[in-house]
Design an enzyme around this catalytic site. Structure first.
Site, PDB file in Angstrom:
ATOM      1  N   LYS A  54      -4.386   0.175  11.274  1.00 30.59           N
ATOM      2  CA  LYS A  54      -4.778   1.591  11.282  1.00 30.59           C
ATOM      3  C   LYS A  54      -6.191   1.743  11.847  1.00 30.59           C
ATOM      4  O   LYS A  54      -6.486   2.654  12.601  1.00 30.59           O
ATOM      5  CB  LYS A  54      -4.698   2.156   9.851  1.00 30.59           C
ATOM      6  CG  LYS A  54      -3.258   2.368   9.399  1.00 30.59           C
ATOM      7  CD  LYS A  54      -3.105   2.591   7.905  1.00 30.59           C
ATOM      8  CE  LYS A  54      -1.613   2.677   7.568  1.00 30.59           C
ATOM      9  NZ  LYS A  54      -1.301   2.587   6.144  1.00 30.59           N
ATOM     10  N   GLN A  98      -4.018   3.234   0.508  1.00 33.78           N
ATOM     11  CA  GLN A  98      -2.946   2.295   0.856  1.00 33.78           C
ATOM     12  C   GLN A  98      -2.165   1.907  -0.390  1.00 33.78           C
ATOM     13  O   GLN A  98      -2.743   1.600  -1.432  1.00 33.78           O
ATOM     14  CB  GLN A  98      -3.576   1.056   1.519  1.00 33.78           C
ATOM     15  CG  GLN A  98      -2.584   0.048   2.061  1.00 33.78           C
ATOM     16  CD  GLN A  98      -1.816   0.533   3.293  1.00 33.78           C
ATOM     17  OE1 GLN A  98      -2.275   1.427   4.015  1.00 33.78           O
ATOM     18  NE2 GLN A  98      -0.663  -0.043   3.532  1.00 33.78           N
ATOM     19  N   ASP A 121      -1.267  11.241   4.869  1.00 34.03           N
ATOM     20  CA  ASP A 121      -0.017  10.520   4.585  1.00 34.03           C
ATOM     21  C   ASP A 121       1.134  11.510   4.378  1.00 34.03           C
ATOM     22  O   ASP A 121       2.298  11.116   4.427  1.00 34.03           O
ATOM     23  CB  ASP A 121      -0.155   9.716   3.283  1.00 34.03           C
ATOM     24  CG  ASP A 121      -0.339   8.231   3.503  1.00 34.03           C
ATOM     25  OD1 ASP A 121       0.174   7.714   4.510  1.00 34.03           O
ATOM     26  OD2 ASP A 121      -0.975   7.606   2.644  1.00 34.03           O
TER      27      ASP A 121
HETATM   28  N1  GUN Z   1       1.873   1.210   2.440  1.00 30.70           N
HETATM   29  C1  GUN Z   1       2.748   0.893   3.408  1.00 30.70           C
HETATM   30  N2  GUN Z   1       2.857   1.912   4.308  1.00 30.70           N
HETATM   31  C2  GUN Z   1       2.031   2.882   3.875  1.00 30.70           C
HETATM   32  C3  GUN Z   1       1.697   4.182   4.377  1.00 30.70           C
HETATM   33  O1  GUN Z   1       2.208   4.653   5.409  1.00 30.70           O
HETATM   34  N3  GUN Z   1       0.782   4.880   3.649  1.00 30.70           N
HETATM   35  C4  GUN Z   1       0.229   4.387   2.517  1.00 30.70           C
HETATM   36  N4  GUN Z   1      -0.646   5.150   1.863  1.00 30.70           N
HETATM   37  N5  GUN Z   1       0.513   3.184   2.027  1.00 30.70           N
HETATM   38  C5  GUN Z   1       1.402   2.447   2.706  1.00 30.70           C
END
Ligand code: GUN
Length: 286
Positions: A54, A98, A121
């Site tokens: 990211k 996350q 998200d």
């Molecule tokens: N864990 C795995 N994929 C994601 C995501 O797209 N967002 C978040 N917040 N956690 C994750």
């Protein structure tokens, strides 16, 4: 029939280029660049890889980004206080915590703390509620990324039968809302569903989001269906496996996503698009 491959990496690359071009215009106009804050708790290796990805995406398009890497022992109160500070930080347009979080953290309460206007998200109850009411704002990233893939191949949506396997808060449920909004007739299968294969066999679009390697065989797929594999499981050999029996299903489907390189890059592009959208709102451009 041999299915065409839906190359998420290639589509995401094009879309990142579009974001970069827009940000160059923002820079020339002297605008503040979009800012994303990621909170990573603990040392889950997969989460660390995702967060690095990211960050790399943000750097590539020119976003401001910060990562707060916290100890696995962080308290609920401390985590909530950090989110409150980011809610008030005018340089930050998007906040992502996350997941998975350690057992002692109440994830629902954490998501509730994020300002819905910074919920890039798309997990907050307010944003899920807006999607359910046909007024989408910040949309959950994986379902949004899948909609971008389907739009890319000119999917007609109206009246199509869609089967989603998996009813999670982050993927299955918002995916159903997206496809319903687009005009599909949606079936969502879950652990109590009887005769899943009979339902999946009727579908023009099949989306599997379970995390069980090889769950979906070719016998479940209607000839010519579009098959989207959200499942991603790391095997002992470190190889990644999807839910769909790719080699067999590709001889039946019209389109299919690979794992890796299908849905994953599209989830990441949706996060960038959401952050840009939040920044537009915060700067009075939307
Ligand atoms: N864990 C795995 N994929 C994601 C995501 O797209 N967002 C978040 N917040 N956690 C994750």
């Amino acid at each position: 029939m041999s299915a065409q491959i839906l190359d998420g990496n290639a589509i995401a690359k094009t879309l990142r280029g579009e974001i970069r071009a827009e940000l160059e215009r923002w820079s020339s106009a002297g605008r503040r660049l979009p800012g994303l804050a990621v909170i990573l708790v603990g040392n889950d290796p997969a989460s660390e890889i995702y967060v690095k990805g990211k960050r790399r995406d943000c750097d590539e398009v020119g976003f401001h980004s910060i990562v707060q890497h916290l100890s696995a022992n962080v308290s609920q109160a401390d985590l909530e206080a950090r989110i409150a500070a980011l809610n008030d930080d005018a340089t930050i347009d998007g906040i992502l915590v996350q997941t998975p979080l350690p057992e002692h953290i109440d994830e629902d309460r954490i998501i509730d703390c994020i300002d819905p206007a910074k919920d890039v998200d798309g997990f907050h109850a307010y944003n899920i509620g807006l999607l359910a009411l046909r007024r989408p704002a910040l949309r959950s990233c994986t379902p949004k990324g899948i909609m971008l893939l389907l739009e890319h191949i000119g999917c007609a949506f109206n009246g199509m039968d869609a089967a989603i396997i998996g009813a999670s808060n982050h993927v299955g449920r918002p995916m159903g809302l997206e496809l319903l909004l687009a005009g599909c007739t949606v079936t969502t299968a879950h652990k109590f569903t009887r005769n899943i294969e009979d339902k999946v066999k009727l579908a023009d679009i099949v989306i599997s989001a379970v995390g069980k390697p090889g769950l979906v065989p070719a016998a479940w797929i209607k000839p010519g269906a579009i098959v989207i594999d959200v499942g991603i499981t790391r095997g002992e050999n470190n190889k990644l496996y999807g839910d769909v029996q790719f080699e067999a299903v590709k001889d039946v489907a019209s389109w299919i996503t690979p794992v890796p390189g299908g849905v994953g890059p599209m989830t990441r592009i949706a996060l960038l698009q959401n952050t840009l959208q939040a920044a537009r709102v915060h700067q009075g451009l939307l």
